[in-house]
Design a protein around this motif. Structure first.
Motif, PDB file in Angstrom:
ATOM      1  N   PRO A 145       0.743  -1.202  -0.164  1.00 13.84           N
ATOM      2  CA  PRO A 145      -0.170   0.057  -0.055  1.00 13.84           C
ATOM      3  C   PRO A 145       0.799   0.956  -0.123  1.00 13.84           C
ATOM      4  CG  PRO A 145       0.314  -0.483   1.991  1.00 13.84           C
ATOM      5  CD  PRO A 145       0.456  -2.324   1.201  1.00 13.84           C
ATOM      6  N   GLU A 146       0.310   2.466  -0.719  1.00 14.91           N
ATOM      7  CA  GLU A 146       1.362   3.490  -0.097  1.00 14.91           C
ATOM      8  C   GLU A 146       1.174   4.243   0.709  1.00 14.91           C
ATOM      9  OE1 GLU A 146       2.013   5.988  -3.253  1.00 14.91           O
ATOM     10  OE2 GLU A 146       1.974   3.492  -4.633  1.00 14.91           O
ATOM     11  N   GLU A 147       1.937   5.158   1.458  1.00 16.90           N
ATOM     12  CA  GLU A 147       2.260   5.982   2.356  1.00 16.90           C
ATOM     13  C   GLU A 147       1.004   5.831   2.928  1.00 16.90           C
ATOM     14  OE1 GLU A 147       3.479   7.204   5.626  1.00 16.90           O
ATOM     15  OE2 GLU A 147       4.887   5.815   4.723  1.00 16.90           O
ATOM     16  N   GLY A 148       0.559   5.509   4.034  1.00 13.43           N
ATOM     17  CA  GLY A 148      -1.536   6.050   4.622  1.00 13.43           C
ATOM     18  C   GLY A 148      -2.148   5.483   3.917  1.00 13.43           C
ATOM     19  N   GLU A 149      -1.511   4.572   3.225  1.00 16.18           N
ATOM     20  CA  GLU A 149      -2.685   3.771   2.688  1.00 16.18           C
ATOM     21  C   GLU A 149      -2.744   2.298   3.667  1.00 16.18           C
ATOM     22  OE1 GLU A 149      -3.267   3.252  -1.966  1.00 16.18           O
ATOM     23  OE2 GLU A 149      -3.851   5.103  -1.759  1.00 16.18           O
ATOM     24  N   TYR A 150      -3.663   1.535   3.910  1.00 17.55           N
ATOM     25  CA  TYR A 150      -3.859   0.195   4.413  1.00 17.55           C
ATOM     26  C   TYR A 150      -4.493  -0.401   3.501  1.00 17.55           C
ATOM     27  CZ  TYR A 150      -1.921   3.633   8.127  1.00 17.55           C
ATOM     28  OH  TYR A 150      -1.232   4.486   8.537  1.00 17.55           O
ATOM     29  N   TYR A 151      -4.314  -2.109   4.097  1.00 22.13           N
ATOM     30  CA  TYR A 151      -5.332  -3.013   3.917  1.00 22.13           C
ATOM     31  C   TYR A 151      -6.659  -3.479   5.041  1.00 22.13           C
ATOM     32  CZ  TYR A 151      -2.819  -4.200  -0.153  1.00 22.13           C
ATOM     33  OH  TYR A 151      -2.524  -3.514  -1.452  1.00 22.13           O
ATOM     34  N   THR A 195      -7.876  -5.450   6.154  1.00 19.59           N
ATOM     35  CA  THR A 195      -7.394  -6.717   6.786  1.00 19.59           C
ATOM     36  C   THR A 195      -6.147  -6.486   8.008  1.00 19.59           C
ATOM     37  OG1 THR A 195      -6.662  -8.891   6.512  1.00 19.59           O
ATOM     38  CG2 THR A 195      -5.673  -7.666   5.178  1.00 19.59           C
ATOM     39  N   ASP A 196      -5.811  -5.588   6.985  1.00 16.28           N
ATOM     40  CA  ASP A 196      -4.375  -5.459   8.313  1.00 16.28           C
ATOM     41  C   ASP A 196      -4.974  -4.218   9.493  1.00 16.28           C
ATOM     42  OD1 ASP A 196      -2.271  -6.277   6.614  1.00 16.28           O
ATOM     43  OD2 ASP A 196      -2.412  -3.965   5.485  1.00 16.28           O
ATOM     44  N   LEU A 197      -6.308  -3.577   9.823  1.00 18.52           N
ATOM     45  CA  LEU A 197      -6.924  -3.278  10.901  1.00 18.52           C
ATOM     46  C   LEU A 197      -7.510  -3.842  11.246  1.00 18.52           C
ATOM     47  CD1 LEU A 197      -7.406   0.365   8.461  1.00 18.52           C
ATOM     48  CD2 LEU A 197      -5.670  -0.493  10.128  1.00 18.52           C
ATOM     49  N   ILE A 198      -7.959  -5.252  10.898  1.00 19.33           N
ATOM     50  CA  ILE A 198      -9.049  -5.347  12.239  1.00 19.33           C
ATOM     51  C   ILE A 198      -7.855  -6.646  12.993  1.00 19.33           C
ATOM     52  CG2 ILE A 198     -10.040  -7.793  11.937  1.00 19.33           C
ATOM     53  CD1 ILE A 198     -10.829  -7.000   8.995  1.00 19.33           C
ATOM     54  N   GLY A 199      -8.351  -6.278  13.928  1.00 16.84           N
ATOM     55  CA  GLY A 199      -8.225  -7.050  15.798  1.00 16.84           C
ATOM     56  C   GLY A 199      -6.997  -5.592  15.908  1.00 16.84           C
ATOM     57  N   LEU A 200      -6.333  -4.738  15.533  1.00 13.94           N
ATOM     58  CA  LEU A 200      -5.505  -3.844  15.884  1.00 13.94           C
ATOM     59  C   LEU A 200      -6.626  -2.934  17.056  1.00 13.94           C
ATOM     60  CD1 LEU A 200      -4.591  -1.072  13.200  1.00 13.94           C
ATOM     61  CD2 LEU A 200      -3.187  -3.151  14.622  1.00 13.94           C
ATOM     62  N   ASP A 201      -5.451  -2.595  18.201  1.00  6.99           N
ATOM     63  CA  ASP A 201      -6.487  -2.137  19.882  1.00  6.99           C
ATOM     64  C   ASP A 201      -7.065  -0.814  19.160  1.00  6.99           C
ATOM     65  OD1 ASP A 201      -6.345  -4.594  21.578  1.00  6.99           O
ATOM     66  OD2 ASP A 201      -3.825  -3.844  21.684  1.00  6.99           O
ATOM     67  N   ASP A 257      -0.541   1.888  14.234  1.00  2.00           N
ATOM     68  CA  ASP A 257       0.705   1.922  14.113  1.00  2.00           C
ATOM     69  C   ASP A 257       0.839   0.183  14.055  1.00  2.00           C
ATOM     70  OD1 ASP A 257       2.805   0.819  15.107  1.00  2.00           O
ATOM     71  OD2 ASP A 257       3.926   2.148  16.358  1.00  2.00           O
ATOM     72  N   LEU A 258       0.447  -0.094  12.635  1.00  2.00           N
ATOM     73  CA  LEU A 258       0.313  -1.377  12.435  1.00  2.00           C
ATOM     74  C   LEU A 258       1.794  -2.445  13.168  1.00  2.00           C
ATOM     75  CD1 LEU A 258       0.600  -2.329   8.247  1.00  2.00           C
ATOM     76  CD2 LEU A 258      -1.552  -1.223  10.841  1.00  2.00           C
ATOM     77  N   ALA A 259       2.821  -1.871  13.555  1.00  2.00           N
ATOM     78  CA  ALA A 259       4.139  -2.450  14.813  1.00  2.00           C
ATOM     79  C   ALA A 259       3.675  -3.461  15.607  1.00  2.00           C
ATOM     80  CB  ALA A 259       5.405  -2.109  14.457  1.00  2.00           C
ATOM     81  N   GLY A 290       0.580  -2.989  16.798  1.00  2.00           N
ATOM     82  CA  GLY A 290      -1.431  -3.410  17.307  1.00  2.00           C
ATOM     83  C   GLY A 290      -1.816  -2.237  17.769  1.00  2.00           C
ATOM     84  N   LYS A 291      -1.784  -0.537  17.095  1.00  2.00           N
ATOM     85  CA  LYS A 291      -2.497   0.230  18.007  1.00  2.00           C
ATOM     86  C   LYS A 291      -2.739   0.802  17.018  1.00  2.00           C
ATOM     87  CE  LYS A 291      -1.900   2.242  22.340  1.00  2.00           C
ATOM     88  NZ  LYS A 291      -1.243   2.538  23.433  1.00  2.00           N
ATOM     89  N   MET A 292      -3.970   1.588  16.993  1.00  2.00           N
ATOM     90  CA  MET A 292      -4.970   3.086  16.321  1.00  2.00           C
ATOM     91  C   MET A 292      -5.524   4.196  17.893  1.00  2.00           C
ATOM     92  SD  MET A 292      -8.250   3.273  14.126  1.00  2.00           S
ATOM     93  CE  MET A 292      -7.259   1.556  13.236  1.00  2.00           C
ATOM     94  N   ILE A 293      -5.139   5.070  17.637  1.00  2.00           N
ATOM     95  CA  ILE A 293      -4.939   6.017  18.057  1.00  2.00           C
ATOM     96  C   ILE A 293      -6.752   6.892  17.480  1.00  2.00           C
ATOM     97  CG2 ILE A 293      -5.046   7.906  19.483  1.00  2.00           C
ATOM     98  CD1 ILE A 293      -3.697   5.403  20.470  1.00  2.00           C
ATOM     99  N   VAL A 294      -7.371   7.443  17.922  1.00  2.93           N
ATOM    100  CA  VAL A 294      -9.066   7.866  17.436  1.00  2.93           C
ATOM    101  C   VAL A 294      -9.319   9.197  18.756  1.00  2.93           C
ATOM    102  CG1 VAL A 294     -10.159   5.781  16.375  1.00  2.93           C
ATOM    103  CG2 VAL A 294     -10.573   6.575  18.772  1.00  2.93           C
ATOM    104  N   ASP A 295      -9.604   9.382  17.913  1.00  2.00           N
ATOM    105  CA  ASP A 295     -10.710  11.067  18.186  1.00  2.00           C
ATOM    106  C   ASP A 295     -11.982  10.509  18.756  1.00  2.00           C
ATOM    107  OD1 ASP A 295     -11.250  13.344  19.579  1.00  2.00           O
ATOM    108  OD2 ASP A 295     -10.575  14.759  18.017  1.00  2.00           O
ATOM    109  N   TRP A 296     -12.222   9.420  19.629  1.00  2.00           N
ATOM    110  CA  TRP A 296     -13.169   9.607  19.917  1.00  2.00           C
ATOM    111  C   TRP A 296     -13.743   9.751  21.238  1.00  2.00           C
ATOM    112  CZ3 TRP A 296     -17.125   9.644  15.804  1.00  2.00           C
ATOM    113  CH2 TRP A 296     -18.480   9.454  16.072  1.00  2.00           C
ATOM    114  N   ASP A 297     -15.110   9.926  21.502  1.00  2.00           N
ATOM    115  CA  ASP A 297     -15.531   9.889  23.543  1.00  2.00           C
ATOM    116  C   ASP A 297     -15.900   8.813  23.436  1.00  2.00           C
ATOM    117  OD1 ASP A 297     -16.810   9.814  25.385  1.00  2.00           O
ATOM    118  OD2 ASP A 297     -17.541  12.160  25.044  1.00  2.00           O
ATOM    119  N   ALA A 298     -15.729   7.887  24.328  1.00  4.12           N
ATOM    120  CA  ALA A 298     -15.919   6.059  24.469  1.00  4.12           C
ATOM    121  C   ALA A 298     -17.909   6.529  25.194  1.00  4.12           C
ATOM    122  CB  ALA A 298     -15.183   6.132  25.985  1.00  4.12           C
TER     123      ALA A 298
END
Length: 147
Positions: free
Chosen positions: A73-79, A81-87, A133-135, A137-145
């Motif tokens: 994938p290009e920089e900043g693009e993701y499959y 399948t790579d996002l599924i399972g990220l914390d 950060d695929l390495a 396994g974490k994603m940070i989001v601006d989202w209210d719990a």
């Protein structure tokens, strides 16, 4: 044989030299050798499948592409399948859960995050999605719990 393709455009599925067919616990590696769009699907000729009965035996199998056969994938693009399972955690450091799936809505894709409850978080990089950060396994989001 008829194939329903999720690639965009639909006939891009024919660009892959190998398909991994899956049905339950069974897998089969096949090579498409020809094909074209027909209606809302694609018809494909598979190497070694020479008659209708052999093709019918593959009905209900899902077509997958092995990760190593996908272009990088290009920089900043993701499959997906790579996002599924990220914390997934929010800016306050609260664990929201894990990416369970993604939904294509037309306007923007939506992350389905499952934790204590299920959340639908718009996949808008730089807005709701702050970092991936695929390495680690974490994603940070601006989202209210509580949203």
């Amino acid at each position: 044989m008829k194939v329903f393709s999720y690639t965009e455009p639909r006939d891009n599925i024919l660009n892959y030299k190998k398909w991994l067919l899956k049905k339950g616990d069974q897998t089969l590696l096949v090579k498409p050798i020809d094909g074209q769009i027909q209606g809302k699907g694609v018809i494909a000729q598979i190497d070694g499948i020479t008659d209708r009965d052999e093709a019918v035996a593959l009905m209900g199998w899902d077509v997958h592409i092995r990760h190593e056969d996908l272009p990088a994938p290009e920089e900043g693009e993701y499959y997906w399948t790579d996002l599924i399972g990220l914390d997934v955690e929010n800016l306050e450091g609260f664990q929201l859960g894990k990416v369970d799936s993604l939904i294509e809505t037309g306007a923007n894709d939506v992350l389905v995050v499952k934790g204590e409850r299920e959340l639908a978080v718009p996949f808008l990089q730089g807005q709701t999605v702050k970092s991936i950060d695929l390495a680690t396994g974490k994603m940070i989001v601006d989202w209210d719990a509580d949203f």
